[in-house]
Each structure stands twice: as structure tokens, then as C-alpha cells.
Design a protein around this motif. Structure first.
Motif, PDB file in Angstrom:
ATOM      1  N   VAL A 134       0.855  -1.187   0.000  1.00 27.81           N
ATOM      2  CA  VAL A 134       0.000   0.000   0.000  1.00 27.81           C
ATOM      3  C   VAL A 134       0.891   1.238   0.000  1.00 27.81           C
ATOM      4  CG1 VAL A 134      -1.767   1.285   1.244  1.00 27.81           C
ATOM      5  CG2 VAL A 134      -1.808  -1.218   1.260  1.00 27.81           C
ATOM      6  N   PRO A 135       0.805   2.081  -1.031  1.00 30.94           N
ATOM      7  CA  PRO A 135       1.659   3.276  -1.075  1.00 30.94           C
ATOM      8  C   PRO A 135       1.496   4.130   0.174  1.00 30.94           C
ATOM      9  CG  PRO A 135       0.588   2.937  -3.185  1.00 30.94           C
ATOM     10  CD  PRO A 135      -0.042   1.968  -2.235  1.00 30.94           C
ATOM     11  N   SER A 136       2.588   4.732   0.607  1.00 29.93           N
ATOM     12  CA  SER A 136       2.595   5.565   1.804  1.00 29.93           C
ATOM     13  C   SER A 136       1.772   6.830   1.612  1.00 29.93           C
ATOM     14  CB  SER A 136       4.031   5.952   2.153  1.00 29.93           C
ATOM     15  OG  SER A 136       4.082   6.939   3.164  1.00 29.93           O
ATOM     16  N   GLU A 137       0.952   7.136   2.597  1.00 38.02           N
ATOM     17  CA  GLU A 137       0.372   8.467   2.684  1.00 38.02           C
ATOM     18  C   GLU A 137       1.464   9.433   3.138  1.00 38.02           C
ATOM     19  OE1 GLU A 137      -3.177   9.413   2.110  1.00 38.02           O
ATOM     20  OE2 GLU A 137      -2.707   7.592   0.975  1.00 38.02           O
ATOM     21  N   GLN A 138       1.237  10.718   2.957  1.00 33.57           N
ATOM     22  CA  GLN A 138       2.237  11.707   3.335  1.00 33.57           C
ATOM     23  C   GLN A 138       2.166  12.004   4.823  1.00 33.57           C
ATOM     24  OE1 GLN A 138       1.970  15.517   1.332  1.00 33.57           O
ATOM     25  NE2 GLN A 138       4.154  15.917   1.602  1.00 33.57           N
ATOM     26  N   GLY A 139       3.305  12.047   5.474  1.00 33.71           N
ATOM     27  CA  GLY A 139       3.392  12.506   6.852  1.00 33.71           C
ATOM     28  C   GLY A 139       3.621  14.006   6.866  1.00 33.71           C
ATOM     29  N   ARG A 140       2.808  14.745   7.631  1.00 35.29           N
ATOM     30  CA  ARG A 140       2.861  16.205   7.569  1.00 35.29           C
ATOM     31  C   ARG A 140       2.603  16.789   8.954  1.00 35.29           C
ATOM     32  NH1 ARG A 140       1.926  18.714   2.561  1.00 35.29           N
ATOM     33  NH2 ARG A 140       0.749  20.339   3.652  1.00 35.29           N
ATOM     34  N   TYR A 141       3.643  16.854   9.777  1.00 37.02           N
ATOM     35  CA  TYR A 141       3.464  17.451  11.097  1.00 37.02           C
ATOM     36  C   TYR A 141       3.043  18.911  10.998  1.00 37.02           C
ATOM     37  CZ  TYR A 141       5.990  13.401  13.080  1.00 37.02           C
ATOM     38  OH  TYR A 141       6.393  12.144  13.446  1.00 37.02           O
ATOM     39  N   HIS A 142       3.467  19.588   9.920  1.00 44.70           N
ATOM     40  CA  HIS A 142       3.122  21.005   9.791  1.00 44.70           C
ATOM     41  C   HIS A 142       1.623  21.218   9.606  1.00 44.70           C
ATOM     42  CE1 HIS A 142       4.620  19.173   6.115  1.00 44.70           C
ATOM     43  NE2 HIS A 142       4.001  20.037   5.368  1.00 44.70           N
ATOM     44  N   ASP A 143       0.888  20.166   9.214  1.00 46.42           N
ATOM     45  CA  ASP A 143      -0.567  20.315   9.118  1.00 46.42           C
ATOM     46  C   ASP A 143      -1.188  20.602  10.485  1.00 46.42           C
ATOM     47  OD1 ASP A 143      -0.618  20.017   6.417  1.00 46.42           O
ATOM     48  OD2 ASP A 143      -1.497  18.003   6.412  1.00 46.42           O
TER      49      ASP A 143
END
Length: 344
Positions: A290-299
């Protein structure tokens, strides 16, 4: 409106997990840093040339450069600093562990509400790439009825353990792992825990734990972590009526930060697990990555700024922080008593 945010404390939290993500967040600006130790001041000046560095929160408040602050100092100092910021009319993001107890968290919430202040808890690991990928798998209902989730976070990193009775791993990584499972699976009704301790110079310190959480939905989750066992492994495992999903991540955002990268420099490619670490979904149709979703702490910070601007709830509220602390309090009681603890 751009929310001007100051970072109070420039240890590994402020330096690696707050300042770069404030800088990258839409609607936010890094406005200043509070640091006192000469080495920490030097690091702040080197990382952010031209950004003002203040010796105290009071000095930053007096300078009038901020609309909000992030409190990322050692846990035993946070409560008073949060209250000082609230009294000055600043919106606040408080690092985890949010407060000494669930009761203390609700007291901070009441203080913020009385002043009309937005108070948020920094549970950035809701925005981990592996957790976001698992959440997508669950939303797609590929696994069928969900039975259980296992979450493991082992770091060979004793140097970052906050030693002594007010520290310990349960309040450190436990704050993240419990919050993740509540966010993913819903409120907890029962807690059963075991904890491991070492006698350190600062006092007895919990250095590992295993916790079983029963959720209102009937699903159960099992979380464990260590920092003193020479292990490095992050794994998520979900099992349901139609299959399983297993991922072992690199903790990609942390590793990018430690390598000197910043999310603002390449936001489109930030926070994706390499293909070699993509999770595997197994069903009657076979196994597939399963392709990785994006990790975004800045969200987190973008959502916090939006909450201040719109007068809405922050991405993680103080009441949610208190709920996580109630589970941690119950885990400690369970480990001490040798029995399960009900939260109903």
C-alpha cells in the motif's frame, strides 16, 4: 492573518519537532525562540539567523512579537508556563505530556476558556505517515470488521529518556501511542498495563510498557514501547475479518529532520515512507503493498492557526489531551495494582 508563534524551549522538541514545522505551516510564522543555556542559544542562532532569541517567556511577552507560543520545556515546568502565556493573552500549544494528570489538564482548559484563549495539545504523531496510511486502509474497509490493532514503538535511545518520577516512557511515547489509538479507534473503556522500571540516579523510572486498550466500539488495541533495550522497530499491525495490514516504518519525518532537511524546502516530497517500507495488505485477493500516505506534522500548525483565526476547536483540544492522560493514569494504576482499570 499570519499567526506569529514563539517556541519556548529549544531542546530536541523545540528544535526538531516544532520550529521547522511552524516555519512550514500555512498561515504561521516562526517569531522567536526562548532559550537560556549558551549552547542552546548558539544552536537557535545557527538554525535561524536573525530570529530573536529571548532568555525567558516573560521577555518574549514583553517584546510583543507573538500571537501564540509553543511550550516545549521539560514536563515539570510546563504547567506554570502555559498559565503565564494564557494570562498574557497568548494562544498556546502545549507539548506532550500535556499536564501532570487528567485533572490538571482540565484546570488548564478552564483557565484558557476563561480568557478566551485557544489551547491545543501537540499530538503531532497523528500526522505520521504510517498512521495516516493505516487510517486510509481502515476507511476503505478492505479489512472488513476490524478486530484489533497492534502498535509498537521501540527506540534504542536512552539518552532522550526523561528520568525520575515525573518523567518516564509512559508519559513520553505513551502519550503518542495512546492518543493515536484513541484517534484511530475511539474512546477507551478499559485499560490493562504492565510497566518496566530501572533505578536511575534521578530515581525509579519507567522505561518500557505494554498496554491493552478496550474501545467503546468493541475493538481492542495493544501498544508497547521501549528506549533501553537496544531495539529500533516501529510497527503497526491491524487484523480484521477479511485480512491484515502490517507496516514497519522508518519514522520518516524524524529521520529527515535529523538529517538536516526541512519540510518548507520541499513540501511536495516531504514525509513519504520509501517504497521498501510500504505496508503490506493481505486479503483473499493476495498480498499487495500500500503506497505511503504523506506525513505532515506542519498540518497540525496550519490547523491550529485556522482554529485561532476562525474561533473553532484546535486540532487536538485540551479535553482530548485530558482524555489521553486519563488513560495513562489508568495504565499506571493497572500496572501498580495488577488488575484492569475501567474508565466507564
Amino acid at each position: 492573518m499570519t499567526l506569529r508563534i514563539g517556541v519556548v524551549g529549544y531542546g530536541t522538541g523545540g528544535r526538531h519537532f516544532h520550529a521547522p514545522f511552524i516555519d512550514a505551516a500555512e498561515g504561521c510564522a516562526l517569531a522567536g525562540i526562548v532559550a537560556r543555556a549558551p549552547g542552546t542559544v548558539a544552536a537557535a542562532n545557527a538554525d535561524w539567523p536573525g530570529l530573536p532569541v529571548y532568555p525567558s517567556l516573560a521577555a518574549m511577552i514583553e517584546a510583543g512579537v507573538c500571537d501564540a507560543v509553543t511550550i516545549s520545556t521539560p514536563p515539570h515546568t510546563r504547567r506554570e508556563l502555559v498559565l503565564e502565556a494564557i494570562e498574557a493573552g497568548l494562544h498556546v500549544v502545549a507539548d506532550k505530556p500535556f499536564a501532570p494528570s487528567a485533572e490538571a489538564a482540565l484546570e488548564l482548559d478552564a483557565a484558557a476558556q476563561a480568557k478566551g484563549i485557544t489551547l491545543g495539545v501537540y499530538q503531532n504523531r497523528r500526522y505520521d505517515a504510517d498512521l495516516q496510511t493505516l487510517a486510509k486502509v481502515l476507511r476503505d474497509e478492505t479489512l472488513g470488521p476490524l478486530w484489533r490493532v497492534h502498535s509498537r514503538m521501540d527506540f534504542d535511545d536512552p539518552a532522550t529518556l526523561e528520568a525520575g518520577p515525573t518523567g518516564g516512557l509512559l508519559r513520553d511515547l505513551g502519550s503518542h501511542l495512546v492518543d493515536q489509538m484513541i484517534w484511530l479507534l475511539g474512546p477507551v473503556t478499559e485499560v490493562d498495563a504492565q510497566m518496566d522500571f530501572l533505578d536511575l540516579p534521578e530515581g525509579p523510572t519507567d522505561v518500557g510498557f505494554t498496554i491493552t486498550l478496550r474501545h467503546e466500539t468493541g475493538t481492542h488495541s495493544h501498544i508497547n514501547a521501549s528506549k533501553c533495550n537496544f531495539l529500533n522497530l516501529r510497527e503497526l499491525r491491524a487484523l480484521g475479518g477479511k485480512g491484515s495490514f502490517v507496516s514497519q516504518s522508518t519514522d520518516v519525518q524524524a529521520q529527515q529532520i535529523f538529517a538536516g532537511k526541512r519540510p518548507a524546502a520541499d513540501p511536495e516530497n516531504w514525509g513519504f515512507e520509501p517504497e521498501s517500507n510500504w505496508g503490506v495488505l493481505r486479503t483473499s485477493d493476495g498480498a499487495r503493498q500500500v503506497p505511503s500516505e504523506q506525513g505532515r506534522y506542519h498540518d497540525y500548525y496550519a490547523a491550529f492557526a485556522a482554529a485561532v483565526r476562525e474561533g473553532s476547536a484546535p486540532p487536538v483540544t485540551a479535553k482530548q489531551g485530558a482524555r489521553t492522560l486519563a488513560v495513562l493514569d489508568a495504565a499506571r494504576e493497572s500496572a501498580t495494582s495488577g488488575r484492569s482499570v475501567s474508565l466507564i
